[in-house]
Design a protein around this motif. Structure first.
Motif, mmCIF file in Angstrom:
data_model
loop_
_atom_site.group_PDB
_atom_site.id
_atom_site.type_symbol
_atom_site.label_atom_id
_atom_site.label_comp_id
_atom_site.label_asym_id
_atom_site.label_seq_id
_atom_site.Cartn_x
_atom_site.Cartn_y
_atom_site.Cartn_z
ATOM 1 N N ASN A 158 25.077 113.542 125.956
ATOM 2 C CA ASN A 158 26.060 114.097 125.016
ATOM 3 C C ASN A 158 26.099 113.361 123.687
ATOM 4 O OD1 ASN A 158 26.948 116.101 126.828
ATOM 5 N ND2 ASN A 158 28.408 114.689 127.783
ATOM 6 N N GLY A 159 25.951 112.051 123.740
ATOM 7 C CA GLY A 159 26.103 111.273 122.515
ATOM 8 C C GLY A 159 24.838 111.045 121.729
ATOM 9 N N PHE A 160 23.646 111.167 122.381
ATOM 10 C CA PHE A 160 22.431 110.761 121.691
ATOM 11 C C PHE A 160 21.298 111.793 121.749
ATOM 12 C CE2 PHE A 160 24.914 107.098 122.640
ATOM 13 C CZ PHE A 160 24.823 106.325 121.509
ATOM 14 N N LEU A 161 21.198 112.550 122.832
ATOM 15 C CA LEU A 161 20.148 113.560 122.920
ATOM 16 C C LEU A 161 20.606 114.907 122.381
ATOM 17 C CD1 LEU A 161 18.692 112.698 126.454
ATOM 18 C CD2 LEU A 161 17.606 112.264 124.231
ATOM 19 N N ALA A 162 21.808 115.345 122.796
ATOM 20 C CA ALA A 162 22.303 116.644 122.356
ATOM 21 C C ALA A 162 22.374 116.772 120.835
ATOM 22 C CB ALA A 162 23.666 116.935 122.993
ATOM 23 N N PRO A 163 22.871 115.763 120.104
ATOM 24 C CA PRO A 163 22.894 115.894 118.642
ATOM 25 C C PRO A 163 21.505 116.095 118.029
ATOM 26 C CG PRO A 163 24.364 114.133 119.324
ATOM 27 C CD PRO A 163 23.588 114.542 120.542
ATOM 28 N N LEU A 164 20.492 115.499 118.630
ATOM 29 C CA LEU A 164 19.130 115.683 118.117
ATOM 30 C C LEU A 164 18.620 117.078 118.421
ATOM 31 C CD1 LEU A 164 17.641 112.206 119.088
ATOM 32 C CD2 LEU A 164 18.321 112.978 116.815
ATOM 33 N N HIS A 165 18.954 117.591 119.602
ATOM 34 C CA HIS A 165 18.604 118.983 119.908
ATOM 35 C C HIS A 165 19.333 119.937 118.958
ATOM 36 C CE1 HIS A 165 16.093 118.414 123.370
ATOM 37 N NE2 HIS A 165 17.028 117.824 124.087
ATOM 38 N N GLU A 166 20.590 119.664 118.686
ATOM 39 C CA GLU A 166 21.352 120.512 117.767
ATOM 40 C C GLU A 166 20.701 120.533 116.385
ATOM 41 O OE1 GLU A 166 25.236 118.855 117.839
ATOM 42 O OE2 GLU A 166 25.872 119.953 119.637
ATOM 43 N N ALA A 167 20.324 119.351 115.906
ATOM 44 C CA ALA A 167 19.687 119.277 114.579
ATOM 45 C C ALA A 167 18.384 120.065 114.560
ATOM 46 C CB ALA A 167 19.437 117.817 114.208
ATOM 47 N N ALA A 168 17.621 119.981 115.658
ATOM 48 C CA ALA A 168 16.357 120.728 115.731
ATOM 49 C C ALA A 168 16.607 122.229 115.738
ATOM 50 C CB ALA A 168 15.584 120.303 116.980
ATOM 51 N N GLU A 169 17.659 122.669 116.455
ATOM 52 C CA GLU A 169 17.994 124.096 116.500
ATOM 53 C C GLU A 169 18.452 124.590 115.123
ATOM 54 O OE1 GLU A 169 17.673 126.243 119.152
ATOM 55 O OE2 GLU A 169 16.599 124.548 120.044
ATOM 56 N N ILE A 170 19.206 123.768 114.419
ATOM 57 C CA ILE A 170 19.660 124.140 113.072
ATOM 58 C C ILE A 170 18.477 124.241 112.119
ATOM 59 C CG2 ILE A 170 20.965 123.301 111.068
ATOM 60 C CD1 ILE A 170 23.019 122.177 113.085
ATOM 61 N N ASP A 171 17.555 123.277 112.201
ATOM 62 C CA ASP A 171 16.373 123.322 111.343
ATOM 63 C C ASP A 171 15.534 124.566 111.626
ATOM 64 O OD1 ASP A 171 17.080 120.972 110.129
ATOM 65 O OD2 ASP A 171 15.773 119.695 111.359
ATOM 66 N N ALA A 172 15.487 124.970 112.896
ATOM 67 C CA ALA A 172 14.690 126.145 113.266
ATOM 68 C C ALA A 172 15.454 127.451 113.061
ATOM 69 C CB ALA A 172 14.261 126.016 114.728
ATOM 70 N N ARG A 173 16.758 127.335 112.708
ATOM 71 C CA ARG A 173 17.613 128.516 112.527
ATOM 72 C C ARG A 173 17.546 129.428 113.758
ATOM 73 N NH1 ARG A 173 16.424 130.143 106.154
ATOM 74 N NH2 ARG A 173 16.982 128.090 105.290
ATOM 75 N N SER A 174 17.702 128.822 114.909
ATOM 76 C CA SER A 174 17.599 129.568 116.161
ATOM 77 C C SER A 174 18.848 130.401 116.407
ATOM 78 C CB SER A 174 17.380 128.600 117.328
ATOM 79 O OG SER A 174 18.593 127.952 117.646
ATOM 80 N N ASN A 175 18.794 131.211 117.455
ATOM 81 C CA ASN A 175 19.938 132.070 117.778
ATOM 82 C C ASN A 175 21.091 131.291 118.418
ATOM 83 O OD1 ASN A 175 18.829 131.517 120.236
ATOM 84 N ND2 ASN A 175 18.351 133.646 120.774
ATOM 85 N N LEU A 176 20.921 129.996 118.613
ATOM 86 C CA LEU A 176 22.020 129.173 119.092
ATOM 87 C C LEU A 176 22.942 128.737 117.957
ATOM 88 C CD1 LEU A 176 20.344 126.709 121.670
ATOM 89 C CD2 LEU A 176 21.375 128.945 122.086
ATOM 90 N N VAL A 177 22.511 128.997 116.725
ATOM 91 C CA VAL A 177 23.244 128.508 115.563
ATOM 92 C C VAL A 177 24.154 129.603 115.016
ATOM 93 C CG1 VAL A 177 23.048 127.522 113.246
ATOM 94 C CG2 VAL A 177 21.327 126.968 114.994
ATOM 95 N N SER A 178 25.393 129.229 114.755
ATOM 96 C CA SER A 178 26.345 130.113 114.070
ATOM 97 C C SER A 178 26.819 129.399 112.812
ATOM 98 C CB SER A 178 27.528 130.449 114.979
ATOM 99 O OG SER A 178 28.204 129.274 115.371
ATOM 100 N N ILE A 179 27.260 130.184 111.830
ATOM 101 C CA ILE A 179 27.705 129.620 110.560
ATOM 102 C C ILE A 179 29.212 129.758 110.456
ATOM 103 C CG2 ILE A 179 27.458 129.667 108.059
ATOM 104 C CD1 ILE A 179 24.904 128.906 109.529
#
Length: 421
Positions: A158-179
């Motif tokens: 939760n504190g160290f891996l998930a934030p990196l996955h989130e950043a990768a999803e945002i960079d890829a503009r995946s369907n997991l990202v909402s604005i």
């Protein structure tokens, strides 16, 4: 190293002789201790689990505790069992010293596996240890006992891996990202866990993908992450009573002042202070020798505190807290202050305690201690029987309060402030 070198015979040689240790009585067995294989699994199977794991093959394993974070089937009990074997030599030495101090009888008996860090081999011998219910007993310092491992899978994810996955999803503009309305991209954490599930094998893959995450997680862990267990925590888990402060104080009060009872007072004061100041002060040593035995300290504690009064004292150099006991019929004077001040050092610390019976002119003696402090010779905190009464009432009042509140000793801080005001 044997794992990284694919040396299967060496892996099994190192783990194959190990069993679940009985001697500490810290396992989960009910009734009579009965050690089986490591963690009840078996050393060969543990070796196989480690050797065949993705974590071992990938190279992410660095410490013993990492095995519980990354390898299926490896849990707290197995890590504890292996750690006990590695530490057995030190624990034998600690047990023998404790037995000497508390007058516990010892018997020569089989040692079990003792790790030799110089030869990197297991050794076996006969050593003197206590016996309980016809079994050897190893004592363990309370300060190193923990109920849980420091590394935690969920905190790491939760504190160290998930934030990196989130950043990768945002960079890829995946369907997991909402604005959000303010234009900030956001990743739904529940959906993220569905795409990147939490399991030991998966965490190995994520750690390979983000190798900096594990280093950051370990760097973030401090002594505050795994504090020393309190009297109350140990009593609840081990079904033992908490210290009886009133009885310990009463024992001191029954001792007559004077040289003839100095040794008795020394022991009684140690027992009370050890109870009062735990878990913030620990690893007590009586008659600690310094300067190659040319000087001795009546009582010496390691400062283990991670918050509160004794932690605050570390800013004034207080790695250790020496105590000199004076069972005098009258107030100590400058020679006694000079004695403890001469036990201070930049390595051990510059804060200590004089325990005495009754300060007839407490204000004058505190002024003497203040003179010592203002001259740059360290901070001496005088505590007499009346002060110990106050400390006992403090501890009893805070028994059910938070760990943070229990870490605050009002009288100790008040006494220190009087030296520097």
């Amino acid at each position: 190293m044997a794992i990284f070198n694919n040396d299967d015979s060496r892996v099994y040689e190192l783990l194959g002789r190990l069993t679940e240790p009985n001697e500490t009585h810290l396992g989960y067995s009910k009734g009579r201790s009965r050690g089986r294989g490591l963690g009840g699994v078996g050393a060969e199977r543990v070796a196989m689990m480690i050797r065949s794991s993705k974590a071992a093959k990938s190279g992410v394993l660095a410490d013993l505790e990492d095995t519980a974070l990354f390898i299926d089937g490896i849990k707290n009990d197995i890590v504890s069992d292996i750690a006990t074997h590695i530490l057995r030599g030190a624990l034998i030495g600690y047990t023998q010293k404790a037995a000497e101090y508390y007058h516990i009888p010892l018997e020569s008996q089989y040692s079990g596996a003792i790790w030799n860090p110089d030869s990197c081999e297991w050794e076996f011998d006969y050593v003197d240890l206590p016996r309980v219910d016809d079994e050897p007993l190893l004592l363990i310092p309370k300060s190193i006992v923990r109920f849980e491992l420091t590394l935690d899978q969920n905190k790491y994810y939760n504190g160290f891996l998930a934030p990196l996955h989130e950043a990768a999803e945002i960079d890829a503009r995946s369907n997991l990202v909402s604005i959000l309305k303010n234009g900030t991209p956001r990743v739904n954490r529940e959906k993220l866990r569905e795409k990147y599930p939490v399991s030991k094998s998966a965490i190995v893959e994520y750690t390979q993908q983000f190798p900096e995450a594990l280093d950051r997680y370990k760097t973030s862990i401090s002594y505050r992450s795994s504090p020393v267990l309190t009297h109350e925590q140990l009593a609840q888990r081990l079904d033992v009573p908490t210290p009886d402060y009133d009885s310990l104080l009463a024992r001191i009060k029954r001792i007559p002042p004077g040289k003839g009872a100095a040794h008795i007072y020394h022991s009684a004061a140690e027992e009370l202070m050890t109870a009062l100041f735990y878990p913030h002060l620990g690893n007590m040593r009586k008659e600690r020798e310094i300067h190659e035995g040319r000087k001795r300290i009546d009582i010496c504690y390691d400062n283990l505190s991670n918050m509160g009064t004794f932690f605050w004292l570390t800013r004034h150099k207080a790695a250790e807290i020496p105590v000199e006991c004076k069972n005098y019929r009258k107030d100590p004077k400058n020679p006694e202050l000079d004695q403890i001040a001469n036990r201070f050092s930049i390595h051990r610390g510059r804060v200590g305690i004089i325990a005495c019976r009754k300060l007839y002119d407490k204000a004058l003696f505190i002024q003497r201690c203040r003179d010592t402090a203002l001259d740059g010779n360290g901070y001496v905190l005088p505590l007499d029987d009346a002060d110990f009464e106050v400390l006992v009432e403090e501890r009893k009042k805070k028994k059910d309060e938070s760990y943070r509140n229990q870490s605050i000793y009002e009288l100790i801080r008040e006494r220190f402030d009087a030296l520097v005001a």
